[in-house]
Design a protein around this motif. Structure first.
Motif, PDB file in Angstrom:
ATOM      1  N   ALA A 171      42.092 -44.396  12.026  1.00  0.00           N
ATOM      2  CA  ALA A 171      40.952 -45.307  12.143  1.00  0.00           C
ATOM      3  C   ALA A 171      41.347 -46.721  11.725  1.00  0.00           C
ATOM      4  CB  ALA A 171      39.784 -44.794  11.305  1.00  0.00           C
ATOM      5  N   LEU A 198      43.065 -48.342  14.670  1.00  0.00           N
ATOM      6  CA  LEU A 198      42.077 -48.695  15.694  1.00  0.00           C
ATOM      7  C   LEU A 198      41.329 -49.957  15.285  1.00  0.00           C
ATOM      8  CD1 LEU A 198      40.498 -48.120  18.288  1.00  0.00           C
ATOM      9  CD2 LEU A 198      39.078 -46.515  17.017  1.00  0.00           C
ATOM     10  N   GLN A 244      41.101 -53.535  17.230  1.00  0.00           N
ATOM     11  CA  GLN A 244      39.798 -54.105  17.606  1.00  0.00           C
ATOM     12  C   GLN A 244      39.642 -55.529  17.063  1.00  0.00           C
ATOM     13  OE1 GLN A 244      37.428 -50.946  15.996  1.00  0.00           O
ATOM     14  NE2 GLN A 244      37.128 -49.958  17.991  1.00  0.00           N
ATOM     15  N   PRO A 265      33.881 -58.014  22.687  1.00  0.00           N
ATOM     16  CA  PRO A 265      32.954 -58.532  21.671  1.00  0.00           C
ATOM     17  C   PRO A 265      33.707 -59.095  20.461  1.00  0.00           C
ATOM     18  CG  PRO A 265      33.037 -56.145  21.575  1.00  0.00           C
ATOM     19  CD  PRO A 265      33.913 -56.543  22.729  1.00  0.00           C
ATOM     20  N   PHE A 311      31.940 -52.070  16.878  1.00  0.00           N
ATOM     21  CA  PHE A 311      30.813 -51.375  16.259  1.00  0.00           C
ATOM     22  C   PHE A 311      31.125 -51.037  14.813  1.00  0.00           C
ATOM     23  CE2 PHE A 311      28.704 -47.506  14.884  1.00  0.00           C
ATOM     24  CZ  PHE A 311      27.373 -47.852  15.073  1.00  0.00           C
ATOM     25  N   ARG A 312      32.355 -50.560  14.570  1.00  0.00           N
ATOM     26  CA  ARG A 312      32.643 -50.112  13.195  1.00  0.00           C
ATOM     27  C   ARG A 312      32.652 -51.289  12.214  1.00  0.00           C
ATOM     28  NH1 ARG A 312      36.603 -46.220  12.644  1.00  0.00           N
ATOM     29  NH2 ARG A 312      36.385 -45.794  14.845  1.00  0.00           N
ATOM     30  N   ILE A 365      30.597 -42.571  18.114  1.00  0.00           N
ATOM     31  CA  ILE A 365      30.326 -43.748  18.940  1.00  0.00           C
ATOM     32  C   ILE A 365      31.178 -43.757  20.207  1.00  0.00           C
ATOM     33  CG2 ILE A 365      31.949 -45.153  17.569  1.00  0.00           C
ATOM     34  CD1 ILE A 365      28.764 -46.433  19.205  1.00  0.00           C
ATOM     35  N   CYS A 367      35.481 -44.382  21.503  1.00  0.00           N
ATOM     36  CA  CYS A 367      36.362 -45.545  21.365  1.00  0.00           C
ATOM     37  C   CYS A 367      35.969 -46.689  22.292  1.00  0.00           C
ATOM     38  CB  CYS A 367      37.817 -45.134  21.590  1.00  0.00           C
ATOM     39  SG  CYS A 367      38.157 -44.550  23.254  1.00  0.00           S
ATOM     40  N   ASP A 383      32.814 -48.297  20.809  1.00  0.00           N
ATOM     41  CA  ASP A 383      33.180 -48.934  19.546  1.00  0.00           C
ATOM     42  C   ASP A 383      33.857 -50.280  19.810  1.00  0.00           C
ATOM     43  OD1 ASP A 383      33.921 -49.511  16.978  1.00  0.00           O
ATOM     44  OD2 ASP A 383      35.270 -47.791  16.725  1.00  0.00           O
ATOM     45  N   THR A 384      34.814 -50.259  20.735  1.00  0.00           N
ATOM     46  CA  THR A 384      35.639 -51.441  20.962  1.00  0.00           C
ATOM     47  C   THR A 384      34.977 -52.470  21.885  1.00  0.00           C
ATOM     48  OG1 THR A 384      37.527 -49.954  20.772  1.00  0.00           O
ATOM     49  CG2 THR A 384      37.977 -52.162  21.634  1.00  0.00           C
ATOM     50  N   LEU A 385      34.383 -51.975  22.980  1.00  0.00           N
ATOM     51  CA  LEU A 385      33.903 -52.909  24.002  1.00  0.00           C
ATOM     52  C   LEU A 385      32.380 -53.041  24.086  1.00  0.00           C
ATOM     53  CD1 LEU A 385      36.380 -51.978  26.877  1.00  0.00           C
ATOM     54  CD2 LEU A 385      36.406 -54.064  25.498  1.00  0.00           C
ATOM     55  N   PRO A 419      29.714 -52.564  21.471  1.00  0.00           N
ATOM     56  CA  PRO A 419      29.062 -52.288  20.186  1.00  0.00           C
ATOM     57  C   PRO A 419      27.538 -52.369  20.265  1.00  0.00           C
ATOM     58  CG  PRO A 419      30.133 -54.442  20.171  1.00  0.00           C
ATOM     59  CD  PRO A 419      30.576 -53.754  21.414  1.00  0.00           C
ATOM     60  N   GLY A 461      26.067 -48.986  20.508  1.00  0.00           N
ATOM     61  CA  GLY A 461      26.047 -48.280  19.220  1.00  0.00           C
ATOM     62  C   GLY A 461      24.909 -48.776  18.337  1.00  0.00           C
ATOM     63  N   ASP A 512      36.186 -42.039   9.874  1.00  0.00           N
ATOM     64  CA  ASP A 512      37.490 -41.501  10.287  1.00  0.00           C
ATOM     65  C   ASP A 512      37.590 -41.290  11.799  1.00  0.00           C
ATOM     66  OD1 ASP A 512      39.191 -41.393   8.243  1.00  0.00           O
ATOM     67  OD2 ASP A 512      38.993 -39.239   7.832  1.00  0.00           O
ATOM     68  N   GLN A 513      36.477 -41.337  12.475  1.00  0.00           N
ATOM     69  CA  GLN A 513      36.457 -41.024  13.913  1.00  0.00           C
ATOM     70  C   GLN A 513      37.198 -42.089  14.725  1.00  0.00           C
ATOM     71  OE1 GLN A 513      32.624 -42.089  16.048  1.00  0.00           O
ATOM     72  NE2 GLN A 513      31.880 -41.896  13.944  1.00  0.00           N
ATOM     73  N   THR A 514      37.790 -41.641  15.849  1.00  0.00           N
ATOM     74  CA  THR A 514      38.436 -42.601  16.750  1.00  0.00           C
ATOM     75  C   THR A 514      38.063 -42.336  18.203  1.00  0.00           C
ATOM     76  OG1 THR A 514      40.450 -41.253  16.848  1.00  0.00           O
ATOM     77  CG2 THR A 514      40.407 -43.051  15.232  1.00  0.00           C
ATOM     78  N   CYS A 515      38.733 -41.353  18.821  1.00  0.00           N
ATOM     79  CA  CYS A 515      38.606 -41.154  20.264  1.00  0.00           C
ATOM     80  C   CYS A 515      38.597 -39.651  20.531  1.00  0.00           C
ATOM     81  CB  CYS A 515      39.800 -41.814  20.958  1.00  0.00           C
ATOM     82  SG  CYS A 515      40.110 -41.282  22.648  1.00  0.00           S
ATOM     83  N   MET A 517      40.981 -39.497  27.813  1.00  0.00           N
ATOM     84  CA  MET A 517      41.970 -40.150  28.680  1.00  0.00           C
ATOM     85  C   MET A 517      43.273 -39.359  28.687  1.00  0.00           C
ATOM     86  SD  MET A 517      43.729 -43.899  28.399  1.00  0.00           S
ATOM     87  CE  MET A 517      44.683 -43.527  26.935  1.00  0.00           C
ATOM     88  N   LEU A 577      43.856 -35.051  19.005  1.00  0.00           N
ATOM     89  CA  LEU A 577      42.624 -35.820  18.828  1.00  0.00           C
ATOM     90  C   LEU A 577      41.411 -34.894  18.696  1.00  0.00           C
ATOM     91  CD1 LEU A 577      43.460 -38.757  21.244  1.00  0.00           C
ATOM     92  CD2 LEU A 577      43.111 -38.937  18.772  1.00  0.00           C
TER      93      LEU A 577
END
Ligand code: SF4
Lengths: 474, 246
Positions: free
Chosen positions: A421, A424, A428, A459, A463-464, B7, B9, B12-14, B16, B19, B38-41, B45, B58
């Motif tokens: 995390a 990641l 981000q 963005p 989000f995190r 959420i 990945c 989360d990244t693109l 938000p 979320g 701790d969550q990611t993906c 993919m 994962l």
């Protein structure tokens, strides 16, 4: 020489050319949407019964494949008891050699053919031509493809990519080279085209002493073979000649006659969207004084036992070649059958061809990726083949093979980011900082995205980040 | 109820905003939302491209992260389907992952499933005065079987005019790495989908998955159609009060 799929470019390249061909796309869109609507109507009218039939079709096929050795021996016995001769062919070359030998023995140099995918698979026509034997396709669409020196682009409607005007051209120019020419005043009216083919084919039916067919089903118990068709031309070939040679994949077996009750409902509704197809021919060995008096069954392996050994991939052998998965497939609809570079196009081709012939070539290796995994094929498949599952399974085999270095590096990089995390979050934040400078057109493979589509704005905060700031503020 | 948010990945990244909308919506409905950091993906993919082992690793991470959650809400139908349909395929039977997933999988929900089936609400008190068209994504439609749940939620939104999308059930052509590996076919499918969307005269296209929206939206934006995309969560989260503020 007839056309061949050998030497075609891999799917992405062939597909690029295909999507740019607006005439073919128009023909395909029209044809697939018409047949989809017909299928939906006759499947929906069965209500819940359809899913029960589908489950039963799946069960019968799975059972038969699990005990295939047993049912094959049973079929051999039944056919021989009924006066037929059974031949075993481990691959295409062996099958072609057997068929050529059988035809030569009759002294004939011409054969009429019932539409058959198995003979397409082994490229029988080319083998016969090399042996000085002319094979006449008698299915209307196969005839069009043969006269046009084209390749089939659909399992059921091999000329689906052609429009009426194109067919008229082919008939006018080529029919004379193969037999009776088309009338010079031929129009592109479907009735006129059908009539021209009828007159052309009739001469061949009356004159031919040998026929070659495939079969939709082979009943182990009785030794009966079946062909389902719409035109009746198949029946001409199955009844008029003296010698009949049927080439049948070993997976076409059903145990008993009563199992056909299920498949005779599943197949016509899935393939032509009819409750029942116009012509169903069945024959059991030789009937004295009626039909061909010399009958040969060539049982074809050609990679099938290898497929059977793969616990995920083997479900592809349940296929009854209805072509519903082609008709529903959004990828097939836009590229047509030729782009697959395979006798079996569309979703079933993408899982069957690489399994039957291996994935050593770039063309075969590209096939499992020729899908967006939308799942429409699985939904319509009358024997519930989970095509997306098999596609992913075959992709795993490609990913595990040598090469694909840059993709492997990208995937490893992605895993490293998703493996923590913290990593990641760092990516981000970096992306958030660089958000203003993302170019509109990306280099490399990502350019395939930006050629036609904009990227989303990155963005400022992930989000995190937002969540953590909110938690901190509490 | 204490709801764990996965959420994804991509969101989360693109995206938000999606979320934040989920959090706002669920809290407005009186529930506590937690975000296990701790969550990611989910590994979709990797899995769909044929990279089974990374996907399995994962999956293990996901199962460990969400093991103790009462319910896991995922604002992405394809990720929810990845977890429910494909994690079992990634785990050997009897393995730790398999045991964890047996108990966890039934507690993983797409947002619309969670609202309609678990919270038993269709009217979430939303206000959204726009012409909207809904694209039922392949994973929502065929893999999760969301059926009419999203439509019921949207129909209950005040001010919203729901338009009908022609050829709605056809894939938009995204397909993850398919969109680059077979970029030409993917774009052709995207063009057709975008054309159908524009033909409806809608102002906003919504769906249960931002990856499909990113694809169709990227096409619409390149064509300067003026149409916006919004995840269904953003529509369901918006209220009259918030509307007045923006
Ligand atoms: S895979 Fe299924 S849908 Fe496709 S041709 Fe075979 S039986 Fe028909």
């Amino acid at each position: 020489m007839s056309a061949t799929f050998l030497g075609m470019p891999p799917f992405p390249e062939a597909a690029k050319r295909a999507v740019e061909d607006s005439r073919t796309r128009h023909n395909l869109h029209k044809a697939t949407h018409t047949i989809r609507a017909k299928r939906t109507r006759v499947v929906d009218e069965l209500g819940d019964d359809w899913q029960r039939l589908r489950a039963e079709g799946e069960r019968i096929k799975t059972h038969t494949l699990r005990h295939l050795d047993h049912y094959l021996e049973r079929l051999e016995e039944s056919v021989q008891r009924a006066g037929g001769t059974v031949h075993w062919a481990s691959d295409a070359a062996e099958a072609n050699a057997i068929i050529t030998r059988l035809i030569r023995r009759t002294g004939e140099t011409e054969v009429v053919k019932v539409k058959s995918m198995a003979t397409q698979e082994i490229e029988l026509n080319n083998a016969l031509e090399a042996a000085g034997i002319t094979a006449y396709e008698t299915d209307l669409a196969e005839l069009i493809v043969q006269l046009g020196e084209d390749l089939p682009s659909h399992i059921l409607v091999p000329a689906i990519h052609l429009g009426r005007a194109q067919i008229r051209e082919i008939f006018l120019q080529r029919m004379g080279e193969w037999g009776r020419p088309a009338p010079p005043d031929l129009t592109d009216d479907p009735h006129a085209l059908a009539e021209a083919s009828r007159v052309h084919l009739r001469e061949l039916f009356l004159r031919s002493k040998v026929a070659v067919s495939g079969a939709n089903f082979a009943v182990a118990d009785s030794g009966t073979l079946l062909v389902l068709e719409s035109e009746g031309n198949g029946r001409m070939c199955l009844t008029l000649p003296e010698t009949l040679i049927s080439v049948v994949g070993i997976e076409k077996i059903v145990p008993t006659w009563s199992d056909l009750e299920v498949f005779m409902q599943l197949l016509p509704r899935s393939s032509t969207g009819e409750r029942m197809n116009p012509y169903t021919s069945t024959w059991t060995g030789v009937t004295p004084g009626d039909g061909p008096q010399d009958f040969h069954l060539v049982l074809l392996d050609n990679g099938r036992t290898d497929v059977l050994a793969d616990t995920v991939g083997r479900q592809a052998l349940r296929c009854i070649r209805c072509s519903a998965c082609l008709n529903i497939c959004p990828v097939y609809e836009r590229v047509g059958g030729h782009a697959y570079g395979s006798v079996y196009p569309g979703p079933i081709g993408a899982i069957l061809t690489p399994q039957l012939q291996g994935m050593a070539s770039k063309v075969d290796e590209a096939l499992p990726y020729a899908s967006s995994l939308c799942g429409a094929c699985y939904e319509v498949c009358p024997v519930a083949i989970d095509i997306p599952e098999v596609l992913v399974h075959l992709r795993e085999k490609v990913a595990e093979s040598k090469g694909h270095v840059s993709e492997k590096a990208l995937m490893a990089g992605a895993e490293a980011v998703f493996g923590s995390a913290t990593a990641l979050d760092a990516v981000q934040r970096a992306a958030g900082l660089a958000r203003g400078v993302v170019p509109r057109h990306l280099p490399g493979p990502a350019g395939k995205w930006t050629d036609t589509r904009d990227l989303p704005d990155v963005p400022a905060r992930s989000f995190r980040q937002w969540w953590n700031e909110r938690e901190d503020g509490r | 109820m204490r709801i764990a948010l996965f959420i994804t990945c991509v969101n989360d990244t693109l995206f938000p905003d999606t979320g934040r909308a989920v959090v706002r919506l669920l809290e407005r409905l009186g529930h506590e939302v937690v975000f296990p950091t701790d969550q990611t993906c989910c590994g979709q993919m990797h899995y769909n491209t044929g990279y089974r082992r990374p996907a399995a690793r994962l999956a293990v991470r996901f199962a460990r992260t969400f093991e103790n959650a009462d319910a896991v809400v995922v604002p992405s139908a394809s990720c929810a389907a990845m977890i429910r349909d494909n994690y079992p395929r990634l785990s050997r039977s009897g393995s730790r992952l398999a045991r964890r997933m047996d108990s966890l999988a039934p507690r993983v929900y797409d947002l619309t499933e969670f609202l309609v089936d678990v919270l038993e609400v269709t009217d979430v008190g939303a206000y959204y005065p726009h012409k909207v068209v809904y694209h039922p994504t392949c994973h929502g439609l065929r893999f999760l079987g969301l059926g009419d749940r999203p439509y019921r939620l949207l129909r209950a939104v005040r001010g919203l005019e729901l338009l009908e999308l022609p050829e709605a059930t056809e894939c938009c052509g995204f397909g993850g790495t398919f969109s680059v590996k077979n970029g030409d076919v993917s774009s052709a499918m995207g063009f057709d989908k975008a054309r159908h969307v524009v033909e409806t005269g809608a102002e906003v296209l919504c769906a249960v998955d931002n990856s499909c929206l990113m694809h169709i939206g990227g096409t619409l934006s390149r064509q300067r159609s003026g149409l916006r995309t919004a995840h269904i969560a953003e529509i369901l989260a918006s209220t009259e009060k918030e509307y007045a503020r923006t």
